[in-house]
Motif scaffolding. Structure first.
Motif, short mmCIF file in Angstrom:
data_model
loop_
_atom_site.label_atom_id
_atom_site.label_comp_id
_atom_site.label_asym_id
_atom_site.label_seq_id
_atom_site.Cartn_x
_atom_site.Cartn_y
_atom_site.Cartn_z
N LYS A 149 0.86 -1.19 0.00
CA LYS A 149 0.00 0.00 0.00
C LYS A 149 0.90 1.24 0.00
N PHE A 195 -10.67 6.99 0.28
CA PHE A 195 -11.05 7.09 1.70
C PHE A 195 -12.41 7.77 1.84
N ALA A 229 -12.22 2.45 1.13
CA ALA A 229 -11.64 2.37 2.49
C ALA A 229 -12.21 3.47 3.38
O1 G3P Z 1 -6.85 1.55 5.96
C1 G3P Z 1 -7.02 2.90 5.94
C2 G3P Z 1 -8.40 3.43 6.21
O2 G3P Z 1 -9.39 2.51 5.99
C3 G3P Z 1 -8.48 4.18 7.49
O3 G3P Z 1 -9.76 4.44 7.90
O4 G3P Z 1 -11.30 5.16 9.66
O5 G3P Z 1 -8.88 5.82 9.82
O6 G3P Z 1 -10.36 6.84 8.12
P1 G3P Z 1 -10.09 5.64 8.93
#
Ligand code: G3P
Length: 280
Positions: A149, A195, A229
């Motif tokens: 990643k 994201f 994600a």
């Molecule tokens: O893997 C990265 C991502 O899914 C992080 O999520 O909840 O920290 O925005 P979040």
């Protein structure tokens, strides 16, 4: 003729004939066989064709079969529990989730690999291309299922390109716009991780960005899969599924919530209490 025009021509021929040799292309496009080989290599990196011995065949883009569900955690207990659901395709980690576990990266990755037989996404922490690449090469030596990643930066993109040329699977992370995702696909990333939750957090419709990325990838037949994600609730999973994204990566608590519905619980309770009235 520019590279892009040549690529268009190559795609046209492949569409008509299904396969073609380097020699034929070199003659018809009036360039050297080494130029054609470079074209084919680049186009394969973009998922547009498959190189064969002495030529190429068209890479038929099939609709993604089944939505991928990755677990977004580095917690081994959660990964074990999620595995029992029987529907987890892989795991995504990041430096923050690894840091929460208080174990070395290598020890943790080895444990995760023993639980899930699927892509395990791990993020190098270097920020310069060469260092990212060398960290990535160390990580993929741990197991064939490791996917690298890489946050989307100019240095990160160069690393994605270089790793994908070496046949190492990559996922571009921290993607917040469709233009970033477009570059990820051009660089040959295996996955792109938009994201969604963090966009929703700042009052932007994360799903709009996801939909645009899915459409752009379809328009050009990019082989990069969109794995949505930063997911915090079942509604975001449903929206991602409707968008036609290749999948989602979800925390364990969202996986649990996906199964639950109050009417299901109520229904079970009623069935069981009625069942008690059946003469035994
Ligand atoms: O893997 C990265 C991502 O899914 C992080 O999520 O909840 O920290 O925005 P979040």
């Amino acid at each position: 003729m520019f590279n892009s025009q040549r690529h268009e021509e190559i795609l046209k021929v492949l569409e008509e004939k299904g396969s073609i040799t380097v020699e034929e292309l070199s003659k018809s496009l009036k360039v050297s066989p080494s130029t054609i080989r470079r074209d084919l290599e680049e186009m394969e990196g973009e998922g547009l064709l498959k190189r064969t011995h002495g030529g190429a065949t068209r890479e038929r883009k099939e609709r993604v079969r089944g939505m991928k569900i990755f677990l977004d955690t580095a917690n081994v207990e959660e990964i074990k529990k999620a595995k029992d659901f029987g529907i987890i395709d892989g795991v995504t980690t990041n430096p923050s989730s690894i840091a929460r576990e208080g174990k070395s990266l290598e020890a943790l990755i080895k444990e995760i690999i023993n639980i899930i037989d699927g892509p395990i996404c791990v993020e190098p922490v270097a920020s310069e291309t060469e260092k990212i690449v060398s960290e990535a090469e160390g990580l993929v030596r741990l197991h064939k299922n490791i996917v690298i990643k890489i946050p989307i930066t100019p240095e990160g993109l160069k690393a994605v390109r270089s790793l994908s040329k070496k046949g190492i699977k990559t996922g571009v992370t921290l993607a917040f716009s469709s233009s970033q995702a477009l570059l990820a696909a051009k660089a040959g990333a295996t996955y792109c991780f938009p994201f969604m939750g963090r966009l929703d957090d700042i009052g932007q419709e994360g799903i709009d960005v996801v939909r645009d990325i899915v459409q752009i990838y379809r328009n050009y037949g990019f082989g990069t899969e969109v794995i949505v994600a930063s997911i915090r609730n079942p509604l975001q999973v449903e929206k991602a599924a409707l968008s036609g994204a290749g999948g989602v990566t979800i925390p364990f608590n969202v996986l649990e919530k996906l199964v639950k519905h109050p009417l299901t619980d109520e229904g079970i309770e009623k069935f069981l209490s009625d069942w008690k009235k059946v003469p035994k």
